[in-house]
Every structure is written in C-alpha cells, then in structure tokens.
Write an enzyme that holds these catalytic residues in place. Structure first.
Site, PDB file in Angstrom:
ATOM      1  N   CYS A  52       3.250  -2.757   1.325  1.00  0.00           N
ATOM      2  CA  CYS A  52       2.819  -4.083   1.755  1.00  0.00           C
ATOM      3  C   CYS A  52       1.691  -4.628   0.881  1.00  0.00           C
ATOM      4  O   CYS A  52       0.652  -3.982   0.735  1.00  0.00           O
ATOM      5  CB  CYS A  52       2.357  -4.000   3.201  1.00  0.00           C
ATOM      6  SG  CYS A  52       1.561  -5.480   3.814  1.00  0.00           S
ATOM      7  N   TRP A  85       6.241  -0.085  12.131  1.00  0.00           N
ATOM      8  CA  TRP A  85       5.607   0.934  11.283  1.00  0.00           C
ATOM      9  C   TRP A  85       5.471   2.254  12.021  1.00  0.00           C
ATOM     10  O   TRP A  85       4.978   2.307  13.143  1.00  0.00           O
ATOM     11  CB  TRP A  85       4.233   0.443  10.814  1.00  0.00           C
ATOM     12  CG  TRP A  85       4.294  -0.830  10.045  1.00  0.00           C
ATOM     13  CD1 TRP A  85       3.857  -2.060  10.442  1.00  0.00           C
ATOM     14  CD2 TRP A  85       4.827  -1.022   8.722  1.00  0.00           C
ATOM     15  NE1 TRP A  85       4.085  -2.996   9.454  1.00  0.00           N
ATOM     16  CE2 TRP A  85       4.677  -2.388   8.394  1.00  0.00           C
ATOM     17  CE3 TRP A  85       5.426  -0.168   7.792  1.00  0.00           C
ATOM     18  CZ2 TRP A  85       5.093  -2.921   7.173  1.00  0.00           C
ATOM     19  CZ3 TRP A  85       5.839  -0.692   6.577  1.00  0.00           C
ATOM     20  CH2 TRP A  85       5.673  -2.053   6.277  1.00  0.00           C
ATOM     21  N   VAL A 118       3.990  -6.171  14.783  1.00  0.00           N
ATOM     22  CA  VAL A 118       3.055  -5.083  14.461  1.00  0.00           C
ATOM     23  C   VAL A 118       2.849  -5.106  12.956  1.00  0.00           C
ATOM     24  O   VAL A 118       3.785  -4.863  12.198  1.00  0.00           O
ATOM     25  CB  VAL A 118       3.612  -3.728  14.922  1.00  0.00           C
ATOM     26  CG1 VAL A 118       2.677  -2.601  14.515  1.00  0.00           C
ATOM     27  CG2 VAL A 118       3.824  -3.736  16.426  1.00  0.00           C
ATOM     28  N   VAL A 120       0.448  -4.517   9.230  1.00  0.00           N
ATOM     29  CA  VAL A 120      -0.541  -3.789   8.451  1.00  0.00           C
ATOM     30  C   VAL A 120      -1.129  -4.757   7.419  1.00  0.00           C
ATOM     31  O   VAL A 120      -0.444  -5.705   7.029  1.00  0.00           O
ATOM     32  CB  VAL A 120       0.092  -2.569   7.741  1.00  0.00           C
ATOM     33  CG1 VAL A 120       0.429  -1.484   8.729  1.00  0.00           C
ATOM     34  CG2 VAL A 120       1.321  -2.964   6.931  1.00  0.00           C
ATOM     35  N   TYR A 183       7.136 -15.134  -0.465  1.00  0.00           N
ATOM     36  CA  TYR A 183       7.815 -14.965   0.813  1.00  0.00           C
ATOM     37  C   TYR A 183       8.499 -16.250   1.247  1.00  0.00           C
ATOM     38  O   TYR A 183       9.608 -16.228   1.796  1.00  0.00           O
ATOM     39  CB  TYR A 183       6.814 -14.520   1.887  1.00  0.00           C
ATOM     40  CG  TYR A 183       6.436 -13.068   1.764  1.00  0.00           C
ATOM     41  CD1 TYR A 183       7.168 -12.093   2.421  1.00  0.00           C
ATOM     42  CD2 TYR A 183       5.360 -12.674   0.988  1.00  0.00           C
ATOM     43  CE1 TYR A 183       6.826 -10.754   2.311  1.00  0.00           C
ATOM     44  CE2 TYR A 183       5.019 -11.348   0.866  1.00  0.00           C
ATOM     45  CZ  TYR A 183       5.754 -10.383   1.525  1.00  0.00           C
ATOM     46  OH  TYR A 183       5.425  -9.071   1.401  1.00  0.00           O
TER      47      TYR A 183
END
Length: 341
Positions: A52, A85, A118, A120, A183
C-alpha cells in the site's frame, strides 16, 4: 480492498465513481496527549501493508526517523480475504504482539459495528488492542513533529517549520493528481472520468518533472515529507499503475528526470529498503478482481534499473540535512529476495 481510506466495495468493482473517503479514526498521538493518546515508547504498534502506498509513507518515515524501538511494526499479508487485512505472514496467522488474526479486530475493539473499510496504515494501542488512528495523511506529519523526543540521534527534519507552507502546497497537488490520480484512473467507471484523471495525472507529472530538473528534492535541499509522498507512487508506477491502472501515456523510465529522481530516493536508506515489489504486484493484480479478473500477475518489469547510477548528487542537496543516514534495517524487517531488484 482498502488501501489508505478507499472503500473499493463501491469502487474497484465498478459500481460507483471512485471517491476516497476521509479517515474515520483521526485521533492524533501527540507529545501532550491532547486527544488522549500521548507519545510513549513501546505503547503503540504500526500496522502496514508493504503493498500500500499510503502505508509505505509511514514505513519510510519510521525508518528515517529511527523510531523502530519506539513504534513496533506489524506487516499484513498483501493478499486480503473478505475480512480485509490479515496477519497470515505471522506464525499461526496471528500478530505476535496484538494477538489478532485480522486488523478489523482492532477496529472492532475501538468501535463495535464500524461500517467502513479496514485500512492501512493503522496505529493500534497495544494495552487496549484498540485502533487509535488510520489517518494516513496525518500519521507521518506527527511522526516527524510530535514524536521528536523519541527520534534517533541524527534524524532528519522531514517537515521543517520554515518550509511547511511550501511542502503542504506541493504535496496537495501531488496527492490530488498523482497519489490519488492513479486510483481515479484505474477505478474509473466511464470514459470521461478516466480521461479527466489521466490528463490531470500526466499534467502534474510533467510539472513535477520540470520542478525537479534543476533541484534534487521537491522543497529545499533535503528530503522532506513531499518527497516521501511522491516516491510511494513513482516506485509503483511501472510495476502496476502503467498497465493495471491504464496510466500508460509513458512509463516512469521514459522520463529522464523523474526516473533519476526515483532511483536517487530508492538508493537512499529508508526508501528502497522498505519497498517490496513482490507484495506490491501480488496485491494489485490479485486483489483488484474488477480490474484484473484473471488474477494473473505479470513477471515484469525488469527491476535491475533501480540500482543503476542516477547522478542526481551533481545537483547538490543533502539527503538528511545536518543529520545522518539511518542504521541498517533491523533483523526481521528486511525485504525478501523476491521483492528486491
């Protein structure tokens, strides 16, 4: 799939135009503890995916600032399942410090029934097991400023006060058009949406290339937060964004300035030694099933060029300012041979 704070249940599979949501958990860990989370060595755990780009920012910052002893590290599997994750890289599939199988368990401990994705990077309070923050924009700024008492001797100033306004301005354009722009192009649901993102991306890359033609770093003569933010997209560009996200006007390697700049950073301790090309490719090509339904992971590109001379030192600049390079990567935090050039 949820890097940073996107919620690709609504994006990666082509249901709605791509829009990155704000971080839901935006508490800050500060020197004075004003949000209830004081800076304290050993209290918190940084959870990242090496795949990421948003999490990679915190990996680079933590290394450069020498916070390894103060802020422990958990690395997730680059491949997610329906619970996002997971810690399947660790023995028995559990994080050895938090004792959890999924990062979502820390989210649930903080807010039961939280409906969002969720994401990161995330920082978790070890004693309570609760998520503290997933605010990827703020985490690295706070590591640079609020955690100073725990920085290593010789740590660089990644967010120098006299340059903050310029850093913020440069980083804002990079975020909108480059970091997030890839993105927006890759998850576009119609032609006009894609065209707009594509044009903005390459317009900004051209501007950044012009800016870096006669200066080694984006702001001032040392590495700052702005360089970290640009690097994490550039290092993924040819491996995933050029083909997978259709950002294919040109490759990074075809822009002499940006390619040399990216190699300069990659060869600087803290950057290349936290970059895992295997995790990057495995994640993007296998998790984004709406974009790559076959799940086939390309063997290329050839990574050997990342280690070739860049000659950017001829422009001057001091990577760490008055500071020093970080210590070698500590045992257990290195990149596997599959992820390195």
């Amino acid at each position: 799939m949820s890097h940073g704070t996107e919620t690709p249940g609504n994006t990666a599979y082509g249901k709605k135009p791509f829009k990155r949501s704000k971080s839901h958990f935006a508490d800050r860990i500060t020197a004075d503890g004003r949000d209830g989370w004081p800076v304290e060595a050993g209290r918190y755990r940084l959870v990242v995916s090496r795949a990421c780009p948003w999490a990679s920012r915190s990996l680079v910052s933590r290394r450069l600032l020498g916070l390894e002893d103060a802020l422990s590290l958990a690395v997730t599997d680059p491949i997610q399942d329906d619970r996002s994750w997971r810690f399947t890289l660790d023995p028995d599939g559990r994080d050895p410090v938090l004792g959890i199988r999924y990062l979502s368990e820390a989210y649930d401990a903080r807010e039961s029934g939280y409906p969002g994705g969720v994401s990161v990077p995330a920082i978790v309070d070890v004693p309570s097991g609760e998520l503290v923050t997933n605010d990827f924009q703020q985490i690295t700024l706070d590591l640079a400023t609020e955690w100073k008492a725990l920085h290593r001797s010789g740590a660089p100033d990644l967010y120098p006060e006299p340059l903050r306004e310029e850093i913020d301005d440069v980083a804002e354009g990079i975020y909108r058009d480059i970091n997030n722009g890839v993105y927006r192009a890759g998850f576009a649901t119609d032609q006009s949406e894609y065209d707009e993102a594509y044009r903005a991306l390459f317009r900004r890359l051209d501007l950044v290339s012009e800016r870096l033609a006669d200066r080694r770093y984006l702001v001032g003569d040392t590495i700052t937060e702005a360089d970290i933010r640009l690097y994490t997209t550039l290092v993924r560009f040819d491996a995933v964004y050029h083909g997978h996200f259709k950002c294919n006007r040109s490759k990074l390697t075809e822009d002499p300035v940006l390619w040399a700049y990216a190699r300069d950073l990659f060869q600087t301790p803290g950057f290349g030694d936290t970059t895992d090309f295997d995790h990057i490719k495995q994640h993007y090509y296998r998790v984004h099933t709406g974009v790559n339904p076959t799940g086939v992971v390309p063997l290329g590109p050839d990574l050997s060029g990342w280690l070739t001379p860049h000659h950017r030192e001829e422009l001057g600049g001091r990577p760490f300012g008055d500071g020093t390079p970080p210590d070698p990567v500590r045992r257990g935090e290195g990149i596997s041979a599959a992820g390195r050039p």
